[in-house]
Design a protein around this motif. Structure first.
Motif, short mmCIF file in Angstrom:
data_model
loop_
_atom_site.label_atom_id
_atom_site.label_comp_id
_atom_site.label_asym_id
_atom_site.label_seq_id
_atom_site.Cartn_x
_atom_site.Cartn_y
_atom_site.Cartn_z
N PHE A 18 51.79 16.42 -15.81
CA PHE A 18 51.25 17.30 -14.78
C PHE A 18 49.73 17.27 -14.84
CE2 PHE A 18 55.34 19.26 -15.98
CZ PHE A 18 55.98 19.22 -14.74
N CYS A 19 49.10 17.23 -13.67
CA CYS A 19 47.65 17.30 -13.56
C CYS A 19 47.35 18.48 -12.63
CB CYS A 19 47.11 15.98 -12.99
SG CYS A 19 45.37 15.72 -13.31
N PRO A 20 47.15 19.69 -13.20
CA PRO A 20 47.09 20.91 -12.39
C PRO A 20 46.02 20.94 -11.31
CG PRO A 20 47.37 21.45 -14.71
CD PRO A 20 47.11 19.98 -14.64
N ILE A 21 44.91 20.22 -11.49
CA ILE A 21 43.86 20.24 -10.47
C ILE A 21 44.40 19.73 -9.13
CG2 ILE A 21 42.93 17.98 -11.12
CD1 ILE A 21 40.18 19.01 -10.27
N TYR A 22 45.34 18.78 -9.18
CA TYR A 22 45.94 18.27 -7.94
C TYR A 22 46.86 19.31 -7.32
CZ TYR A 22 44.12 13.60 -8.82
OH TYR A 22 43.29 12.52 -9.01
N GLY A 23 47.59 20.04 -8.14
CA GLY A 23 48.44 21.11 -7.62
C GLY A 23 47.62 22.20 -6.96
N ILE A 24 46.52 22.58 -7.61
CA ILE A 24 45.63 23.60 -7.04
C ILE A 24 45.01 23.09 -5.75
CG2 ILE A 24 43.49 24.89 -7.42
CD1 ILE A 24 44.25 24.88 -10.45
N GLY A 25 44.53 21.85 -5.79
CA GLY A 25 43.92 21.27 -4.59
C GLY A 25 44.89 21.19 -3.43
N ALA A 26 46.13 20.82 -3.72
CA ALA A 26 47.14 20.72 -2.66
C ALA A 26 47.44 22.09 -2.04
CB ALA A 26 48.43 20.11 -3.23
N ILE A 35 57.55 33.23 -4.82
CA ILE A 35 56.55 32.72 -5.75
C ILE A 35 57.09 31.54 -6.58
CG2 ILE A 35 57.17 34.37 -7.55
CD1 ILE A 35 53.61 33.15 -6.69
N CYS A 36 58.37 31.58 -6.94
CA CYS A 36 58.94 30.48 -7.73
C CYS A 36 58.97 29.19 -6.93
CB CYS A 36 60.35 30.85 -8.20
SG CYS A 36 60.38 32.09 -9.50
N ARG A 37 59.24 29.30 -5.65
CA ARG A 37 59.26 28.10 -4.80
C ARG A 37 57.83 27.53 -4.65
NH1 ARG A 37 64.33 27.46 -2.53
NH2 ARG A 37 65.64 29.32 -2.73
N TYR A 38 56.84 28.42 -4.51
CA TYR A 38 55.45 27.96 -4.46
C TYR A 38 55.06 27.30 -5.78
CZ TYR A 38 54.20 29.98 0.05
OH TYR A 38 54.11 30.24 1.39
N PHE A 39 55.53 27.89 -6.87
CA PHE A 39 55.19 27.30 -8.18
C PHE A 39 55.80 25.91 -8.33
CE2 PHE A 39 56.15 26.43 -12.62
CZ PHE A 39 54.86 26.45 -13.14
N LEU A 40 57.04 25.76 -7.88
CA LEU A 40 57.67 24.44 -7.95
C LEU A 40 56.91 23.43 -7.08
CD1 LEU A 40 61.55 24.90 -8.01
CD2 LEU A 40 59.98 24.39 -9.88
N SER A 41 56.43 23.88 -5.93
CA SER A 41 55.61 23.00 -5.08
C SER A 41 54.35 22.59 -5.82
CB SER A 41 55.24 23.71 -3.77
OG SER A 41 56.40 24.10 -3.07
N PHE A 42 53.71 23.56 -6.46
CA PHE A 42 52.52 23.29 -7.27
C PHE A 42 52.84 22.25 -8.35
CE2 PHE A 42 50.73 24.37 -11.46
CZ PHE A 42 49.39 24.08 -11.24
N ALA A 43 54.00 22.39 -8.99
CA ALA A 43 54.40 21.45 -10.05
C ALA A 43 54.61 20.05 -9.48
CB ALA A 43 55.67 21.94 -10.73
N VAL A 44 55.25 19.95 -8.32
CA VAL A 44 55.48 18.65 -7.68
C VAL A 44 54.14 17.99 -7.35
CG1 VAL A 44 56.35 17.48 -5.61
CG2 VAL A 44 57.75 19.21 -6.76
N PHE A 45 53.22 18.75 -6.75
CA PHE A 45 51.92 18.20 -6.38
C PHE A 45 51.12 17.80 -7.64
CE2 PHE A 45 52.36 21.35 -2.66
CZ PHE A 45 53.17 20.47 -1.97
#
Length: 197
Positions: A42-50, A3-13
């Motif tokens: 950070f723009c979370p909508i892009y992380g969620i969309g990605a 989950i932490c790795r997915y979260f970091l991916s979300f943060a990058v996106f």
């Protein structure tokens, strides 16, 4: 990948989305603009969309099909988030009213086409590179970075909701200027003439 790795991916996106919007609006307004709902980078909508793109479309190999599917998925997300933010805060964070082929001013053909291209770039290039970079990090580094970024995002979200920085709504107020320029452009005039036939 935990989950932490997915979260970091979300943060990058989310960061890439923030950078894209900030550069776009900074060039458009000829001054530095910190775009997005949050105050940080950070723009979370892009992380969620990605992440949605990767979950729903990650196995699609045909580039054109991926482009069209990306338009649909991100278009639905953008429409839903626009409606949600307006319901929660009684304000519009973006408005495509007057843009070609828009739906209730929440999405338009130009935005979904850009997001379709973004989906292709994400799945073909950005995500593999991001996952490879994160997989190369030690578990301790992943956990520490994930905790720090999560803390920053949570504090920023609470602060942003409390302050509701109305300066971040500048692009809604400028929409009429953008629409006027767009409507007068040669490309739009050509599209209108074709549609009238």
């Amino acid at each position: 990948m935990n989950i932490c790795r997915y979260f970091l991916s979300f943060a990058v996106f989310s960061f890439i989305g923030w950078a894209y919007e900030t550069v776009y609006y900074t060039i458009q307004q000829k001054k530095i603009i910190n775009s997005g709902f949050l105050s940080t980078c950070f723009c979370p909508i892009y992380g969620i969309g990605a992440l949605l793109d990767l979950l729903l479309l990650g196995r699609i190999e045909n580039t054109f099909v991926l482009f069209v599917a990306g338009m649909i998925v991100t278009g639905v997300l953008e429409y839903f988030v626009s409606h949600l933010l307006e319901s929660l805060f009684a304000r519009r964070w973006w408005d495509y009213t007057g843009w070609p082929l828009n739906i209730n001013g929440r999405i338009c053909i130009i935005s979904v086409m850009m997001f379709g291209l973004g989906t292709v770039a994400l799945i073909k290039c950005i995500a593999p590179f991001t996952f490879g970079m994160i997989d190369g990090m030690s578990n301790i580094a992943v956990y520490a970075l994930a905790v720090i970024i999560a803390f920053v995002m949570i504090v920023d979200a609470v602060k942003s909701v409390r302050n509701m920085d109305t300066d971040k709504l500048w692009y809604v107020e400028k929409q009429s200027e953008v629409v006027e320029e767009l409507e007068n452009s040669a490309v739009v005039q050509k599209i209108k003439s074709v549609l009238r036939r």
